[in-house]
Design an enzyme around this catalytic site. Sequence first.
Site, PDB file in Angstrom:
ATOM      1  N   CYS A  50       1.426   6.527  -7.610  1.00  0.00           N
ATOM      2  CA  CYS A  50       1.997   5.413  -8.329  1.00  0.00           C
ATOM      3  C   CYS A  50       1.738   3.638  -7.660  1.00  0.00           C
ATOM      4  CB  CYS A  50       3.519   5.530  -8.972  1.00  0.00           C
ATOM      5  SG  CYS A  50       4.216   7.159  -9.432  1.00  0.00           S
ATOM      6  N   ARG A 126       2.216   9.768 -17.478  1.00  0.00           N
ATOM      7  CA  ARG A 126       1.741   8.678 -16.754  1.00  0.00           C
ATOM      8  C   ARG A 126       1.372   8.293 -18.068  1.00  0.00           C
ATOM      9  NH1 ARG A 126       1.584   8.376 -11.002  1.00  0.00           N
ATOM     10  NH2 ARG A 126       1.417   9.765 -10.127  1.00  0.00           N
TER      11      ARG A 126
END
Length: 215
Positions: A50, A126
């Site tokens: 991330c 995601r």
Amino acid sequence: MSEVKSFPLIGDKIPDLTVQTTHGVKNLINDYKGKWLVLFSHPADFTPVCTTEFVAFAKRYEQFKALNAELLGLSIDQIFSHIKWDEWIEEKLNVQIPFPIIADSTGNVAMAMGMIHPGKASDTVRAVFMIDPNSVIRIILFYPQEIGRNMDEILRALKALQTADANKVAIPAGWPNNELIGDRVIIPPAKDVETAKKRLKEYECYDWWFCHKSL
């Protein structure tokens, strides 16, 4: 029987949600009306993949702005976690995060948008939602936790979508570097016999149903 889960699809209007972000309270419709919005979720703050994604988005922020697009991140973390992670990225990696991050600690936004990762507690996938200036969802991308996204592809897809809208054309694979027609675009297929016959005279074509042109 398991409960059927639903979430917005391509062509649907984004839910009218008001959210808390690192840049204050935002409304997903009113605050982004007239602009493209790239709404993306990540599994959690302070995680390696991330972090690489946020740095990549930040480094391309001006390119998104040039396309009249805003970025908006999200995860099921509290606001103080977002703020601290934002500070860490700037301090340790010398990259400032210029876009807001939604603090979705209750999971309401993630549930409404279908972002919850099955089998991984409350973590979000995601996900990427590209939303047009009329608040309509135009592209949806989903990646698993283990795979980071390609921000250049997200930019390319946004440019391609805007080009298709502006010129009423279709966009080939890999545009603007397609193996067959390069940066040219595809003419929508003819819907009647007369138009099909004219196509071969009006455009460069492989056949009447596969014609292309330069912009």
